[in-house]
Design a protein around this motif. Sequence first.
Motif, short mmCIF file in Angstrom:
data_model
loop_
_atom_site.label_atom_id
_atom_site.label_comp_id
_atom_site.label_asym_id
_atom_site.label_seq_id
_atom_site.Cartn_x
_atom_site.Cartn_y
_atom_site.Cartn_z
N GLN A 24 1.05 4.14 -3.06
CA GLN A 24 0.55 5.32 -2.48
C GLN A 24 1.61 6.33 -2.87
N ARG A 25 3.01 6.11 -2.96
CA ARG A 25 4.04 6.88 -2.83
C ARG A 25 4.91 7.01 -4.11
N LYS A 30 0.96 12.69 4.53
CA LYS A 30 0.03 12.36 4.00
C LYS A 30 -0.30 10.63 4.12
N SER A 31 0.69 10.04 4.17
CA SER A 31 0.54 8.62 4.55
C SER A 31 0.23 8.31 5.92
N ARG A 79 -3.49 9.28 6.49
CA ARG A 79 -4.36 8.31 5.85
C ARG A 79 -4.61 7.36 7.02
N GLU A 89 0.87 -1.16 -0.09
CA GLU A 89 0.03 0.10 -0.01
C GLU A 89 0.80 1.02 0.08
N GLU A 90 1.90 1.27 0.89
CA GLU A 90 2.87 2.20 0.80
C GLU A 90 3.57 2.52 -0.50
N THR A 96 8.38 7.94 5.96
CA THR A 96 7.13 8.09 5.16
C THR A 96 6.70 9.53 4.84
#
Length: 257
Positions: A88-89, A224-225, A228, A84-85, A221
């Motif tokens: 998203q990044r 934003k992460s 979330r 997921e990380e 990280t």
Amino acid sequence: MNADSAALASRPRGSAERLLADAARLQQIRKEGFRADGPRYRELHDELWVYGWRVMRAWMGDGTVIARCRLKGFRFPAPYTEVEEMMQRADVRDEIAHTCVSKAVQSFLSDLARQDFWDADKGATLRTYFVGRCLMLFGDAYRKWAGPYRRRLEAAADGIWRGITPVPDRPAPSLAFDQVVVLQESLDRILLDAAKEDRAICRMILAHDATQEQIAEQLGTTRKSVERRMAKLRSRAHDLASAGVITTPSVSSGAGR
């Protein structure tokens, strides 16, 4: 038309044309001595690099890269939170893609110098064959990123902070003993089966009143992460509270900053 050309021509038109072009191109590179400074060699190098970069980043972006690796028999630990990380990044995808594709193009071209390495009759274009090499090396590139990421999570979970100082003029909330017990029980229920990332974030908030920026820096990280993940935890806490499963005292923290 020779026998090889006839065999390729029997394939679907686009594939046959690409395979014939790849075979002719490789023949020219070999005539030039397969020199790294040769113009056709450099052209192929750059083309494969860009193609591999785009394909791997796209597959990381939609999360299918792990399944594609496993279909090829390349297996490695990839927890859903890390995937997921990665999805998203963009900076994580850039880092992994650069490591993977750089090694893949170097080893692929080295093997391509051998006469028996690639055979157009088998139907895989140079690009397709190269992407297979990228998938083979993806696990190593992934682990190179994931190793430090996991160590930061473990350090945060163990309360080992790097350069985080208390927020000035911000006293810690004062709770009665029974409130502390309720808070701990509620938190344990909220974090039941939670990911390491979520546990690390909560520990940093409760133990050190860390801000979102500090948490992001500590875990390697983005804010934003962190936002979330906190939103998901709040949603879970709200659902549990609405169902009467948990009771939480009202406590403010640095997580909102």
